[in-house]
Design a protein around this motif. Structure first.
Motif, PDB file in Angstrom:
ATOM      1  N   THR A 150     -46.525 -30.652  82.645  1.00 45.35           N
ATOM      2  CA  THR A 150     -45.518 -30.679  81.581  1.00 45.35           C
ATOM      3  C   THR A 150     -44.318 -29.818  81.963  1.00 45.35           C
ATOM      4  O   THR A 150     -43.162 -30.226  81.772  1.00 45.35           O
ATOM      5  CB  THR A 150     -46.127 -30.193  80.257  1.00 45.35           C
ATOM      6  OG1 THR A 150     -47.248 -31.002  79.929  1.00 45.35           O
ATOM      7  CG2 THR A 150     -45.119 -30.253  79.126  1.00 45.35           C
ATOM      8  N   ILE A 151     -44.565 -28.631  82.487  1.00 45.53           N
ATOM      9  CA  ILE A 151     -43.477 -27.748  82.922  1.00 45.53           C
ATOM     10  C   ILE A 151     -42.662 -28.413  84.032  1.00 45.53           C
ATOM     11  O   ILE A 151     -41.428 -28.360  84.031  1.00 45.53           O
ATOM     12  CB  ILE A 151     -44.034 -26.383  83.373  1.00 45.53           C
ATOM     13  CG1 ILE A 151     -44.557 -25.610  82.168  1.00 45.53           C
ATOM     14  CG2 ILE A 151     -42.972 -25.572  84.113  1.00 45.53           C
ATOM     15  CD1 ILE A 151     -45.312 -24.345  82.514  1.00 45.53           C
ATOM     16  N   ARG A 152     -43.328 -29.056  84.948  1.00 44.06           N
ATOM     17  CA  ARG A 152     -42.633 -29.738  86.047  1.00 44.06           C
ATOM     18  C   ARG A 152     -41.737 -30.851  85.511  1.00 44.06           C
ATOM     19  O   ARG A 152     -40.581 -30.991  85.907  1.00 44.06           O
ATOM     20  CB  ARG A 152     -43.643 -30.304  87.048  1.00 44.06           C
ATOM     21  CG  ARG A 152     -42.991 -30.867  88.322  1.00 44.06           C
ATOM     22  CD  ARG A 152     -43.942 -31.710  89.142  1.00 44.06           C
ATOM     23  NE  ARG A 152     -44.448 -32.866  88.430  1.00 44.06           N
ATOM     24  CZ  ARG A 152     -43.738 -33.982  88.150  1.00 44.06           C
ATOM     25  NH1 ARG A 152     -42.485 -34.063  88.486  1.00 44.06           N
ATOM     26  NH2 ARG A 152     -44.288 -34.987  87.514  1.00 44.06           N
ATOM     27  N   ARG A 153     -42.270 -31.662  84.555  1.00 44.88           N
ATOM     28  CA  ARG A 153     -41.472 -32.748  83.969  1.00 44.88           C
ATOM     29  C   ARG A 153     -40.262 -32.211  83.207  1.00 44.88           C
ATOM     30  O   ARG A 153     -39.152 -32.742  83.317  1.00 44.88           O
ATOM     31  CB  ARG A 153     -42.323 -33.606  83.037  1.00 44.88           C
ATOM     32  CG  ARG A 153     -43.138 -34.651  83.770  1.00 44.88           C
ATOM     33  CD  ARG A 153     -43.798 -35.646  82.829  1.00 44.88           C
ATOM     34  NE  ARG A 153     -44.983 -35.029  82.222  1.00 44.88           N
ATOM     35  CZ  ARG A 153     -45.141 -34.799  80.929  1.00 44.88           C
ATOM     36  NH1 ARG A 153     -44.230 -35.132  80.071  1.00 44.88           N
ATOM     37  NH2 ARG A 153     -46.245 -34.212  80.478  1.00 44.88           N
ATOM     38  N   LEU A 154     -40.474 -31.128  82.427  1.00 46.49           N
ATOM     39  CA  LEU A 154     -39.364 -30.553  81.661  1.00 46.49           C
ATOM     40  C   LEU A 154     -38.294 -29.973  82.583  1.00 46.49           C
ATOM     41  O   LEU A 154     -37.092 -30.132  82.332  1.00 46.49           O
ATOM     42  CB  LEU A 154     -39.881 -29.473  80.705  1.00 46.49           C
ATOM     43  CG  LEU A 154     -40.693 -29.970  79.521  1.00 46.49           C
ATOM     44  CD1 LEU A 154     -41.289 -28.792  78.759  1.00 46.49           C
ATOM     45  CD2 LEU A 154     -39.838 -30.816  78.599  1.00 46.49           C
ATOM     46  N   THR A 155     -38.696 -29.333  83.651  1.00 45.78           N
ATOM     47  CA  THR A 155     -37.736 -28.784  84.614  1.00 45.78           C
ATOM     48  C   THR A 155     -36.948 -29.907  85.279  1.00 45.78           C
ATOM     49  O   THR A 155     -35.718 -29.820  85.442  1.00 45.78           O
ATOM     50  CB  THR A 155     -38.476 -27.945  85.678  1.00 45.78           C
ATOM     51  OG1 THR A 155     -39.245 -26.948  85.022  1.00 45.78           O
ATOM     52  CG2 THR A 155     -37.522 -27.286  86.638  1.00 45.78           C
ATOM     53  N   SER A 156     -37.634 -30.973  85.640  1.00 45.94           N
ATOM     54  CA  SER A 156     -36.966 -32.121  86.258  1.00 45.94           C
ATOM     55  C   SER A 156     -35.964 -32.740  85.284  1.00 45.94           C
ATOM     56  O   SER A 156     -34.822 -33.053  85.663  1.00 45.94           O
ATOM     57  CB  SER A 156     -38.016 -33.149  86.672  1.00 45.94           C
ATOM     58  OG  SER A 156     -37.404 -34.334  87.082  1.00 45.94           O
TER      59      SER A 156
END
Length: 118
Positions: A80-86
């Motif tokens: 989830t953190i990776r998707r939000l950062t992207s």
């Protein structure tokens, strides 16, 4: 009189034997109670150890599954953190342009409810 004296003597002896038997019975009863208490304590200890072993086994099973659940949640959080950062990096440029255009591009006009006093 000697027969009465012998009868009394026999009664006294019988009374003494009865007291001795009574004392012996009390001692046996005390020993049996003590033995029963010791057996009960031993049985309780055995039962307690058995239940604690079962509890530890169940606790290990639950904690083991909680460990896998924790790892799964950690993986989901990382994703989830990776998707939000992207998404942030992808949309940051366009959002900044929209924000700056809203702030900097001002078109002054008179509000329709304004009445100019002449």
């Amino acid at each position: 009189m000697t027969s009465q004296s012998q009868g009394i003597q026999q009664l006294l002896q019988a009374e003494k034997r009865a007291k001795d038997k009574l004392e012996e019975a009390k001692k046996r009863k005390g020993k049996r109670l003590k033995q029963a208490k010791e057996e009960a304590i031993a049985e309780i200890d055995h039962y307690r150890l058995q239940r604690e072993k079962e509890f530890r086994s169940k606790q290990t099973n639950v904690m083991g599954s909680q460990g896998s659940v924790s790892a799964k949640i950690e993986g989901q959080t990382t994703e989830t953190i990776r998707r939000l950062t992207s998404s942030y990096h992808k949309n940051m440029e366009s959002m900044m342009r929209k924000l700056l255009s809203t702030i900097c591009d001002i078109n002054p006009e008179v509000h329709q409810n304004f009445k100019h006093a002449i």
